[in-house]
Design an enzyme around this catalytic site. Structure first.
Site, PDB file in Angstrom:
ATOM      1  N   LEU A 181      10.156 -29.312  -8.927  1.00  8.93           N
ATOM      2  CA  LEU A 181      10.733 -28.386  -9.894  1.00  8.93           C
ATOM      3  C   LEU A 181      10.931 -26.996  -9.310  1.00  8.93           C
ATOM      4  O   LEU A 181      11.941 -26.339  -9.574  1.00  8.93           O
ATOM      5  CB  LEU A 181       9.830 -28.320 -11.130  1.00  8.93           C
ATOM      6  CG  LEU A 181      10.271 -27.400 -12.260  1.00  8.93           C
ATOM      7  CD1 LEU A 181      11.650 -27.792 -12.771  1.00  8.93           C
ATOM      8  CD2 LEU A 181       9.250 -27.437 -13.391  1.00  8.93           C
ATOM      9  N   LYS A 228       6.496 -27.063   5.563  1.00 11.57           N
ATOM     10  CA  LYS A 228       7.159 -27.621   4.384  1.00 11.57           C
ATOM     11  C   LYS A 228       8.087 -26.591   3.746  1.00 11.57           C
ATOM     12  O   LYS A 228       9.161 -26.936   3.256  1.00 11.57           O
ATOM     13  CB  LYS A 228       6.121 -28.108   3.376  1.00 11.57           C
ATOM     14  CG  LYS A 228       5.345 -29.333   3.843  1.00 11.57           C
ATOM     15  CD  LYS A 228       4.326 -29.785   2.806  1.00 11.57           C
ATOM     16  CE  LYS A 228       3.569 -31.008   3.295  1.00 11.57           C
ATOM     17  NZ  LYS A 228       2.542 -31.454   2.318  1.00 11.57           N
ATOM     18  N   ASP A 265      -1.597 -19.607  -0.807  1.00 15.69           N
ATOM     19  CA  ASP A 265      -2.498 -20.714  -1.120  1.00 15.69           C
ATOM     20  C   ASP A 265      -3.250 -20.342  -2.386  1.00 15.69           C
ATOM     21  O   ASP A 265      -4.187 -19.546  -2.359  1.00 15.69           O
ATOM     22  CB  ASP A 265      -3.460 -20.962   0.041  1.00 15.69           C
ATOM     23  CG  ASP A 265      -4.376 -22.152  -0.208  1.00 15.69           C
ATOM     24  OD1 ASP A 265      -4.352 -22.702  -1.332  1.00 15.69           O
ATOM     25  OD2 ASP A 265      -5.115 -22.536   0.719  1.00 15.69           O
ATOM     26  N   ASN A 320       4.993 -21.326 -10.997  1.00 17.27           N
ATOM     27  CA  ASN A 320       5.420 -22.715 -11.116  1.00 17.27           C
ATOM     28  C   ASN A 320       4.446 -23.711 -10.500  1.00 17.27           C
ATOM     29  O   ASN A 320       4.338 -24.846 -10.961  1.00 17.27           O
ATOM     30  CB  ASN A 320       6.800 -22.861 -10.452  1.00 17.27           C
ATOM     31  CG  ASN A 320       7.163 -24.307 -10.171  1.00 17.27           C
ATOM     32  OD1 ASN A 320       7.652 -25.022 -11.046  1.00 17.27           O
ATOM     33  ND2 ASN A 320       6.922 -24.765  -8.938  1.00 17.27           N
ATOM     34  N   LYS A 365      -2.062 -10.507 -11.314  1.00 19.72           N
ATOM     35  CA  LYS A 365      -2.801  -9.239 -11.398  1.00 19.72           C
ATOM     36  C   LYS A 365      -2.455  -8.321 -10.226  1.00 19.72           C
ATOM     37  O   LYS A 365      -2.234  -7.120 -10.407  1.00 19.72           O
ATOM     38  CB  LYS A 365      -4.297  -9.527 -11.423  1.00 19.72           C
ATOM     39  CG  LYS A 365      -5.203  -8.293 -11.362  1.00 19.72           C
ATOM     40  CD  LYS A 365      -6.674  -8.708 -11.325  1.00 19.72           C
ATOM     41  CE  LYS A 365      -7.581  -7.525 -11.025  1.00 19.72           C
ATOM     42  NZ  LYS A 365      -7.563  -6.505 -12.109  1.00 19.72           N
ATOM     43  N   SER A 406       3.290 -24.492 -17.940  1.00 18.37           N
ATOM     44  CA  SER A 406       2.181 -25.191 -18.566  1.00 18.37           C
ATOM     45  C   SER A 406       2.607 -26.644 -18.757  1.00 18.37           C
ATOM     46  O   SER A 406       3.283 -27.214 -17.901  1.00 18.37           O
ATOM     47  CB  SER A 406       1.802 -24.522 -19.894  1.00 18.37           C
ATOM     48  OG  SER A 406       0.708 -25.178 -20.478  1.00 18.37           O
ATOM     49  N   TYR A 424      -7.321 -31.458 -16.263  1.00 18.53           N
ATOM     50  CA  TYR A 424      -5.910 -31.074 -16.159  1.00 18.53           C
ATOM     51  C   TYR A 424      -5.422 -30.488 -17.482  1.00 18.53           C
ATOM     52  O   TYR A 424      -4.793 -29.415 -17.507  1.00 18.53           O
ATOM     53  CB  TYR A 424      -5.052 -32.278 -15.774  1.00 18.53           C
ATOM     54  CG  TYR A 424      -3.571 -31.984 -15.818  1.00 18.53           C
ATOM     55  CD1 TYR A 424      -2.987 -31.130 -14.886  1.00 18.53           C
ATOM     56  CD2 TYR A 424      -2.755 -32.530 -16.809  1.00 18.53           C
ATOM     57  CE1 TYR A 424      -1.632 -30.830 -14.936  1.00 18.53           C
ATOM     58  CE2 TYR A 424      -1.396 -32.243 -16.863  1.00 18.53           C
ATOM     59  CZ  TYR A 424      -0.844 -31.391 -15.924  1.00 18.53           C
ATOM     60  OH  TYR A 424       0.491 -31.090 -15.975  1.00 18.53           O
ATOM     61  N   LYS A 440      -3.969 -26.651 -18.340  1.00 22.20           N
ATOM     62  CA  LYS A 440      -2.677 -26.354 -18.959  1.00 22.20           C
ATOM     63  C   LYS A 440      -2.846 -25.522 -20.236  1.00 22.20           C
ATOM     64  O   LYS A 440      -1.995 -24.673 -20.545  1.00 22.20           O
ATOM     65  CB  LYS A 440      -1.927 -27.655 -19.241  1.00 22.20           C
ATOM     66  CG  LYS A 440      -1.523 -28.428 -17.985  1.00 22.20           C
ATOM     67  CD  LYS A 440      -0.450 -27.715 -17.176  1.00 22.20           C
ATOM     68  CE  LYS A 440      -0.935 -26.924 -16.007  1.00 22.20           C
ATOM     69  NZ  LYS A 440       0.161 -26.259 -15.269  1.00 22.20           N
TER      70      LYS A 440
END
Length: 316
Positions: A40, A64, A86, A113, A145, A167, A197, A201
């Site tokens: 995405l 990558k 990271d 994202n 922040k 989310s 998980y 979210k």
């Protein structure tokens, strides 16, 4: 039950009325997309580049990222810029923000994202947090922040700056954030990777709304996003064959998932989106009572401030 029904309905949304063709010209806009090297994130960057934005692809792996930037150049004729990040390493996040602040004097959109989904329970961040909450929530909080002064100065100059946080409908399926599970503990292992998980979210929703509460009067527009169930590599850790089959059946092509984040990032009347939650496809959704609880918002914000405080000194 109401939350479960809402999540079910949002899994099968109506056809979109918004498309990438509705994205305005973004010449002069500077945007960061975390996790931009795949899925995405990469697809979102493609559309942003096609509409003339300057885009920083923030990712952990230089190799990558380079491959993604090369592919994006081939598709768009435009060059994304690499920013090493990271999100599972708080010290690395501080260095990433420092590097960006050395290069740019404004930031129009921060698109949080990147994400980890249902990772093996034994996996933790470098600093000992649950990998999913530490990456999805705490990592993005700290990155936001550190960039907030630049976002605020941009908003002062241009009228607004946006923070778009990915989310999931999964965040509506849990009713609390159990702070005893955010670092390694028996309670964390008992909760299990799926609920961890979901909890992360929910944390994204709570953070996004609390950011909106705190900085709306200074031009910050903060929106949380359910991008939809997509055919991406986010579910790479899922080991249930039945669950994988279900995901394959109900998932949509990745480009569909860009609609809500692109809408939040570029819709001209951005102020109307502050504090909102968008569901597929670029429609306003309703957050749960838990996600909108201002006391939980304060509690989570305070906890995250405490976690990053040791990294705030110049010595770290």
């Amino acid at each position: 039950m109401g939350n479960a029904l809402a999540v079910y309905r949002d899994t099968f949304p109506p056809s979109p009325t918004y498309s990438v063709n509705d994205v305005p010209d973004l010449t002069g806009k500077i945007i960061i997309v975390t996790g931009g090297n795949t899925g995405l994130g990469k697809e979102t960057i493609k559309v942003l580049l096609q509409h003339n934005a300057t885009v920083y692809l923030a990712a952990r792996s230089p190799s990558k990222a380079k491959a993604a930037i090369d592919e994006l150049r081939d598709m768009t004729g435009k060059e994304a810029l690499f920013l090493q990040l990271d999100l599972s390493d708080l010290k690395s996040i501080k260095e990433s923000a420092r590097q960006f602040l050395e290069k740019e004097k404004k930031l129009d959109v921060l698109l949080n994202n990147a994400g980890v989904m249902m990772s093996p329970i034994e996996q933790l961040t470098k600093d000992g947090y649950d990998l999913q909450f530490g990456t999805n929530v705490l990592g993005h909080f700290y990155f936001t922040k550190l960039l907030l002064p630049l976002l605020l100065s941009t908003a002062k100059t241009t009228g607004e700056a946006r923070v778009v946080t990915l989310s999931s409908g999964a965040g509506l399926m849990v009713d609390e954030i159990d702070f005893n599970t955010l670092k390694d503990s028996p309670a964390r292992k008992k909760l299990g990777t799926t609920k961890l998980y979901m909890q992360s979210k929910l944390g994204n929703m709570v953070f996004s709304l609390e950011l909106a509460r705190r900085y709306a009067d200074q031009g910050i527009i903060s929106t949380s996003i359910n991008p939809g169930t997509l055919k991406s590599d986010l579910a790479r850790y899922v080991d249930s064959l039945i669950y994988k089959l279900i995901l394959k059946i109900i998932s949509y092509p990745v480009p569909m998932g860009t609609l809500s984040p692109l809408y939040a990032a570029t819709y001209p009347d951005g102020k109307s989106l502050n504090g909102k939650y968008l569901k597929p496809w670029a429609r306003e959704g309703e957050l749960s009572k838990t996600a909108t609880d201002p006391e939980l918002g304060k509690e989570l914000w305070t906890w995250m401030e405490e976690q990053v405080a040791p990294f705030e000194s110049n010595a770290s």
